[in-house]
Design a protein around this motif. Structure first.
Motif, PDB file in Angstrom:
ATOM      1  N   LEU A  49       1.285  -1.430   0.308  1.00  0.00           N
ATOM      2  CA  LEU A  49      -0.015  -0.243   0.116  1.00  0.00           C
ATOM      3  C   LEU A  49       0.831   1.143   0.118  1.00  0.00           C
ATOM      4  O   LEU A  49       0.701   1.754  -0.683  1.00  0.00           O
ATOM      5  CB  LEU A  49      -0.977   0.444   1.490  1.00  0.00           C
ATOM      6  CG  LEU A  49      -1.911  -0.565   1.015  1.00  0.00           C
ATOM      7  CD1 LEU A  49      -3.581  -0.961   2.355  1.00  0.00           C
ATOM      8  CD2 LEU A  49      -3.008  -0.677  -0.488  1.00  0.00           C
ATOM      9  N   PRO A  50       2.234   1.531   0.668  1.00  0.00           N
ATOM     10  CA  PRO A  50       2.757   2.279   0.303  1.00  0.00           C
ATOM     11  C   PRO A  50       3.311   2.728  -0.738  1.00  0.00           C
ATOM     12  O   PRO A  50       3.725   3.948  -0.968  1.00  0.00           O
ATOM     13  CB  PRO A  50       3.824   2.297   2.316  1.00  0.00           C
ATOM     14  CG  PRO A  50       3.591   1.534   2.941  1.00  0.00           C
ATOM     15  CD  PRO A  50       2.816   0.530   2.022  1.00  0.00           C
ATOM     16  N   LEU A  51       3.438   1.692  -1.278  1.00  0.00           N
ATOM     17  CA  LEU A  51       4.490   1.490  -2.660  1.00  0.00           C
ATOM     18  C   LEU A  51       3.207   2.010  -3.825  1.00  0.00           C
ATOM     19  O   LEU A  51       3.754   3.427  -4.149  1.00  0.00           O
ATOM     20  CB  LEU A  51       4.768   0.562  -3.017  1.00  0.00           C
ATOM     21  CG  LEU A  51       5.472   0.572  -4.378  1.00  0.00           C
ATOM     22  CD1 LEU A  51       7.005   1.197  -3.847  1.00  0.00           C
ATOM     23  CD2 LEU A  51       6.023  -1.108  -4.840  1.00  0.00           C
ATOM     24  N   GLY A  52       2.003   1.588  -3.538  1.00  0.00           N
ATOM     25  CA  GLY A  52       0.900   1.925  -4.351  1.00  0.00           C
ATOM     26  C   GLY A  52       0.769   3.297  -4.457  1.00  0.00           C
ATOM     27  O   GLY A  52       0.120   4.400  -5.378  1.00  0.00           O
ATOM     28  N   ALA A  53       0.488   4.465  -3.224  1.00  0.00           N
ATOM     29  CA  ALA A  53       0.750   5.837  -2.666  1.00  0.00           C
ATOM     30  C   ALA A  53       1.750   6.676  -3.324  1.00  0.00           C
ATOM     31  O   ALA A  53       1.029   6.788  -3.695  1.00  0.00           O
ATOM     32  CB  ALA A  53       0.400   5.664  -0.903  1.00  0.00           C
ATOM     33  N   ALA A  54       2.775   5.872  -3.128  1.00  0.00           N
ATOM     34  CA  ALA A  54       4.254   6.551  -3.527  1.00  0.00           C
ATOM     35  C   ALA A  54       4.241   6.870  -5.075  1.00  0.00           C
ATOM     36  O   ALA A  54       3.928   7.210  -5.827  1.00  0.00           O
ATOM     37  CB  ALA A  54       5.722   5.496  -3.311  1.00  0.00           C
ATOM     38  N   VAL A  55       3.514   5.610  -5.296  1.00  0.00           N
ATOM     39  CA  VAL A  55       2.742   5.454  -7.719  1.00  0.00           C
ATOM     40  C   VAL A  55       2.145   6.689  -7.608  1.00  0.00           C
ATOM     41  O   VAL A  55       2.387   8.059  -8.554  1.00  0.00           O
ATOM     42  CB  VAL A  55       3.013   4.627  -7.944  1.00  0.00           C
ATOM     43  CG1 VAL A  55       2.678   4.449  -9.483  1.00  0.00           C
ATOM     44  CG2 VAL A  55       4.126   3.417  -7.795  1.00  0.00           C
ATOM     45  N   LEU A  56       1.031   6.512  -6.236  1.00  0.00           N
ATOM     46  CA  LEU A  56      -0.548   7.732  -6.250  1.00  0.00           C
ATOM     47  C   LEU A  56       0.190   9.322  -6.989  1.00  0.00           C
ATOM     48  O   LEU A  56       0.007  10.079  -6.867  1.00  0.00           O
ATOM     49  CB  LEU A  56      -1.381   7.147  -5.859  1.00  0.00           C
ATOM     50  CG  LEU A  56      -2.341   8.487  -6.240  1.00  0.00           C
ATOM     51  CD1 LEU A  56      -3.307   8.714  -7.289  1.00  0.00           C
ATOM     52  CD2 LEU A  56      -3.265   8.049  -4.767  1.00  0.00           C
ATOM     53  N   SER A  57       1.311   9.409  -5.814  1.00  0.00           N
ATOM     54  CA  SER A  57       1.669  10.802  -5.979  1.00  0.00           C
ATOM     55  C   SER A  57       2.507  11.364  -5.991  1.00  0.00           C
ATOM     56  O   SER A  57       2.862  12.517  -7.203  1.00  0.00           O
ATOM     57  CB  SER A  57       2.829  11.106  -4.385  1.00  0.00           C
ATOM     58  OG  SER A  57       3.267  11.412  -4.090  1.00  0.00           O
ATOM     59  N   TRP A  58       3.416  10.287  -7.341  1.00  0.00           N
ATOM     60  CA  TRP A  58       4.811  10.733  -7.746  1.00  0.00           C
ATOM     61  C   TRP A  58       3.813  10.758 -10.319  1.00  0.00           C
ATOM     62  O   TRP A  58       4.121  11.980 -10.095  1.00  0.00           O
ATOM     63  CB  TRP A  58       5.471   9.635  -8.829  1.00  0.00           C
ATOM     64  CG  TRP A  58       7.018   9.261  -7.443  1.00  0.00           C
ATOM     65  CD1 TRP A  58       7.200  10.491  -7.038  1.00  0.00           C
ATOM     66  CD2 TRP A  58       7.075   8.338  -7.309  1.00  0.00           C
ATOM     67  NE1 TRP A  58       8.493  10.361  -6.114  1.00  0.00           N
ATOM     68  CE2 TRP A  58       8.657   8.690  -6.224  1.00  0.00           C
ATOM     69  CE3 TRP A  58       6.891   7.018  -7.433  1.00  0.00           C
ATOM     70  CZ2 TRP A  58       9.038   7.885  -5.129  1.00  0.00           C
ATOM     71  CZ3 TRP A  58       7.970   5.779  -6.905  1.00  0.00           C
ATOM     72  CH2 TRP A  58       8.622   6.865  -5.614  1.00  0.00           C
ATOM     73  N   GLY A  59       2.534  10.223  -9.590  1.00  0.00           N
ATOM     74  CA  GLY A  59       2.130  10.396 -10.911  1.00  0.00           C
ATOM     75  C   GLY A  59       1.051  11.782 -11.106  1.00  0.00           C
ATOM     76  O   GLY A  59       1.123  12.314 -12.033  1.00  0.00           O
ATOM     77  N   LEU A  60       0.149  12.339  -9.015  1.00  0.00           N
ATOM     78  CA  LEU A  60       0.211  13.551  -9.688  1.00  0.00           C
ATOM     79  C   LEU A  60       1.710  14.365  -9.530  1.00  0.00           C
ATOM     80  O   LEU A  60       0.551  15.310 -10.261  1.00  0.00           O
ATOM     81  CB  LEU A  60      -0.309  13.413  -8.160  1.00  0.00           C
ATOM     82  CG  LEU A  60      -1.860  12.396  -8.020  1.00  0.00           C
ATOM     83  CD1 LEU A  60      -2.123  13.162  -6.151  1.00  0.00           C
ATOM     84  CD2 LEU A  60      -2.867  13.332  -8.701  1.00  0.00           C
ATOM     85  N   SER A  61       2.224  14.208  -8.678  1.00  0.00           N
ATOM     86  CA  SER A  61       3.273  15.146  -9.275  1.00  0.00           C
ATOM     87  C   SER A  61       4.034  15.295 -11.021  1.00  0.00           C
ATOM     88  O   SER A  61       3.854  16.544 -10.949  1.00  0.00           O
ATOM     89  CB  SER A  61       4.380  14.825  -8.249  1.00  0.00           C
ATOM     90  OG  SER A  61       6.213  15.480  -8.941  1.00  0.00           O
TER      91      SER A  61
END
Length: 149
Positions: A49-61
């Motif tokens: 889950l933290p990894l998925g949140a990281a990818v989501l955060s990077w995608g939004l970035s």
């Protein structure tokens, strides 16, 4: 009127800001590629889950970085049109003082709004990049812990 030295400083600043935004876009792309490479063939689990949140955060970035660059371009366009208006060379405004005054106010307002939005998106781009990095490190530590248990 702006002298050549001031213009050169402005150009250098604009170039540095663009390089920074593009650097963050490239870093985000590299980070997402790293995650995809690391998880290739891995089964989904709650620990990711933290990894998925990281990818989501990077995608939004990445998204906000693109929006930032779009608003920077819009600001530059509005400023260019403003100069045309002030010289009386804008085809839809002409040289009538009242029309020039109204158009000048409109282009100044548009440039200011675009600049403010671009700045907000630029800040979001950076914050989300850093958030994604923190989430990635958190995921990595969690995975190390789970392997040791």
């Amino acid at each position: 009127m702006t002298n050549g030295f001031e213009l050169e400083i402005y150009r250098s600043l604009r170039e540095a800001q663009n390089k920074y935004a593009y650097f963050l876009l490239a870093a985000v792309g590299a980070a997402i590629a790293l995650v995809l490479n690391q998880t290739q063939g891995a089964a989904l689990s709650w620990s990711q889950l933290p990894l998925g949140a990281a990818v989501l955060s990077w995608g939004l970035s990445f998204f906000f970085g693109c929006r930032h660059l779009a608003y920077v371009s819009s600001t530059l366009y509005a400023n260019a049109q403003l100069f045309r208006v002030k010289r009386g060379q804008h085809p839809q405004v002409g040289s009538d003082p009242q029309c020039v005054a109204v158009a000048t106010a409109e282009f100044k307002a548009a440039a200011e709004e675009n600049s403010n939005r671009g700045n907000r998106f630029g800040h979001l781009q950076f914050r989300l990049f850093v958030t994604g990095a923190a989430l990635y490190v958190g995921w990595h530590v969690l995975e190390m812990y789970l392997r040791g248990v």
